[in-house]
Each structure stands twice: as C-alpha cells, then as structure tokens.
Design an enzyme around this catalytic site. Structure first.
Site, PDB file in Angstrom:
ATOM      1  N   LYS A  49      82.208  12.782 -35.639  1.00 37.56           N
ATOM      2  CA  LYS A  49      83.770  12.730 -35.520  1.00 37.56           C
ATOM      3  C   LYS A  49      84.140  13.602 -36.916  1.00 37.56           C
ATOM      4  CE  LYS A  49      83.482  10.560 -31.848  1.00 37.56           C
ATOM      5  NZ  LYS A  49      83.919  11.364 -30.301  1.00 37.56           N
ATOM      6  N   TYR A 263      79.710   1.928 -20.206  1.00 30.81           N
ATOM      7  CA  TYR A 263      79.285   1.834 -21.888  1.00 30.81           C
ATOM      8  C   TYR A 263      78.580   1.099 -23.059  1.00 30.81           C
ATOM      9  CZ  TYR A 263      81.385   3.739 -26.363  1.00 30.81           C
ATOM     10  OH  TYR A 263      81.713   4.279 -27.785  1.00 30.81           O
ATOM     11  N   TYR A 289      75.396   6.898 -27.582  1.00 31.05           N
ATOM     12  CA  TYR A 289      75.940   8.611 -26.971  1.00 31.05           C
ATOM     13  C   TYR A 289      74.834   8.975 -27.249  1.00 31.05           C
ATOM     14  CZ  TYR A 289      80.406   7.642 -28.123  1.00 31.05           C
ATOM     15  OH  TYR A 289      81.852   6.584 -27.532  1.00 31.05           O
TER      16      TYR A 289
END
Length: 335
Positions: A49, A263, A289
């Site tokens: 990010k 998730y 992830y």
C-alpha cells in the site's frame, strides 16, 4: 508511459529487492522462482500500500487535506500503512475497521496491525461485518467538514486510479531490474483483493508492451467478480494515464480457488506456505494475502501450470505483522 507528471510524495524505500528463491525452487522442483520484496517498502514494516499512498497522499496534500480517512478489515495492512503515512506527513487519521471474520480474541482485535494503527496515532473505530464502508467513511467525512476540517477519503486498499499508479510505476521498476540482471520474466503472480495492485500492474505492463502476464491469486471474491473488478479499475487507470483502451479482458486473470472459507480466515494451504517460506527462505508472508497467494502458486506448480524453464516472479505484498493476530493458526510450540 510518463508517470512523472502525476504528483507523488516519497514515503517508501524503492526500488524494493528482486531476489531468487533458490531453496524454494529446489524444494518444489518446478520453475525458477523469484520474489519482488514489496514487504520491504519501509513504511511501518512495509507492504504494497505504500506505493499507492505515495500518489494518494500527494493528491491529499494538493487538496490541502488535514485528515486522512480510510477503511479495511480488522487486521488491515492498508490501514496500518495509511496511519503511518499520515503520521509522517503531519495529518490526522481516522481508520474504520470492519469485522469480516467474527474473531473476537484479543490477539486478533488488539495485536498486529491494530496495535500499530494506534501507535501511529490514528483514531480507530469499528464497524460490523457487511457495513456499507464507503458510506460510513463519507458520513465521517461530512462530520469532520462540519467541524472545519478538510478530510481526504481513501478507498479500501487505496484502490482507485490514483492509487493504482503506484503499481503501474512498480511494473516499470520491475522491468528495469530484470533488464539489469538479464532476467526474462515469464509470469508475475501475487495475491489480489481490493484490485488496485493487480490493476496497476496490468496497466503498467500493458502500457510498457512487456508481454508479461499477471496472475492474481484471489483472497476474497469469486473469480468472475474479482476479474471484473480488476478489469474495470485497470481500464480506469490507463485512461487516467492518458492511454485509454489498451487494457482488454484477456489481460486480467484471477484464480480464486484458494480463498477457503472467506477473507481473513486461515486455510491449511496458507499455513503450510507461510511455514515453508519461513523455513526455506527466511521470508515471512502474511496470513491474509501473501500466504494464500503463495499457497496458490505452490499448488499450481504442483499441477504443472508453469513450464519448468520459466521464471516466475512472486510479488510479496507485505503484512507479516498480521501473523501476530493469528497465533492459533500456526500452532507454534512454546519454549
């Protein structure tokens, strides 16, 4: 592809390393494996990010914002890096965390990324699973505007055309590194969630006419939805770059067979992948992830998806601090 015309604030340590994974390659007996270390971007333990935030925060500063607002899951890597960026730039930060797993233990709700959010000085508030998070952010922004503030709202994952510029730029960085060492890259593989990383990579690699396919290993949505989200954002991104129409549906591929129950919910494959990378390469993946992304890559290698002579670059999106939120998943022996 001229990205220099877009405002950017330097927040990370770039270029990140591109390294061979020789021990893992030998262990799997498959194609030659490389890793692009975006866990080494440097901002609050690093992560993907940071690249997006360099462009997003530049836009925020240009708009004279004094507070950043964003959202994510409880153990959001994006939230942690946004909080760190705000601290570095002297901005206030509000983080909205959505409960996407139902986990209530202290390790998950207070440790890992959540601890770092607070250490960076962000104001953290929570929302139930299924909440309309964009609407929640807008409501918070409206309240802050009424108090005289100028908020800048960042979508989850930093995934819009401005944020995706970070990974269009990463595509150029990767190609330059490969050229320097004479590496022919046959595939780029990474974990894909909010779509911004994959959309930016696709936009950049297509704009540079690289011919390198990107495979996203999904961590949240079904394949059709994931590919549609990535395609839409990649097309918006190239339009923002002044190159409309160059990204086509065949440029976007996602495999969402490794999500498991949902998730942020651990899978056995993820646990095995995290342990394998730690033991073979001394590299820490994350449980949400990159762990699932690597689990997918390992399984696909076993199924013969890649040719033995190919060079595969796995993009490590960071987030290993999230491991502290999942101690029970790894059953690490005490003492």
């Amino acid at each position: 592809m001229n990205l220099a015309r877009f405002p950017r604030i330097r927040l990370g340590h770039f270029p990140t390393p591109l390294e061979p994974m020789e021990a893992l390659t030998r262990h799997l007996g498959g194609p030659r494996l490389w890793i692009k270390r975006d866990d080494c971007t440097g901002l609050s333990t690093g992560g993907n990010k940071t690249r997006k935030l360099e462009y997003l925060c530049a836009e925020a500063i240009a708009l004279k914002a004094d507070v950043l607002i964003t959202q994510g899951a409880t153990q959001s890597n994006h939230a942690r890096q946004t909080a760190a960026a705000a601290a570095k730039l002297g901005l206030a930060c509000h983080i909205l965390l959505e409960d996407r797993t139902g986990y209530a233990d202290a390790a998950y709700t207070q440790s890992g990324n959540v601890l770092l959010d607070k250490l960076h000085g962000a104001q953290v508030s929570r929302r139930p699973g299924g909440a309309d998070m964009p609407a929640e952010m807008e409501a918070l922004a409206a309240g802050l505007r009424a108090k005289g503030h100028t908020p800048y709202v960042i979508p989850g994952g930093g995934s819009n055309p401005v944020g995706a510029l970070g990974y269009a730029n990463a595509a150029l960085e990767l190609l330059n590194q490969a050229a320097e060492i004479g590496l022919r890259i046959d595939h780029v593989v990474h974990a894909t969630g909010s779509a911004g990383t994959q959309a930016g990579l696709v936009a950049g690699l297509v704009a540079l006419n690289s011919g390198i396919p990107v495979l996203g290993i999904g961590v949240r949505a079904p394949r059709e939805k994931q590919e549609a989200n990535v395609l839409a954002l990649a097309q918006r991104t190239v339009a923002h770059m002044g190159l409309p129409g160059i990204v086509r549906p065949e440029h976007v591929v996602a495999n969402c067979d490794y999500v498991g129950q949902g998730y942020g919910i651990p899978t056995q494959g993820m646990v095995e992948a995290v342990k394998l990378l730690a033991e073979k390469e001394g590299i820490l993946l994350d449980p949400v992830y990159s762990g699932k992304g690597m689990a997918g890559l390992i399984d696909l290698i076993g199924k013969g998806y890649f040719k033995p002579e190919e060079n595969i670059v796995f993009l490590h999106t960071g987030g290993s601090v999230g491991l502290f939120g999942y101690p029970e998943a790894f059953e690490v022996p005490a003492g």
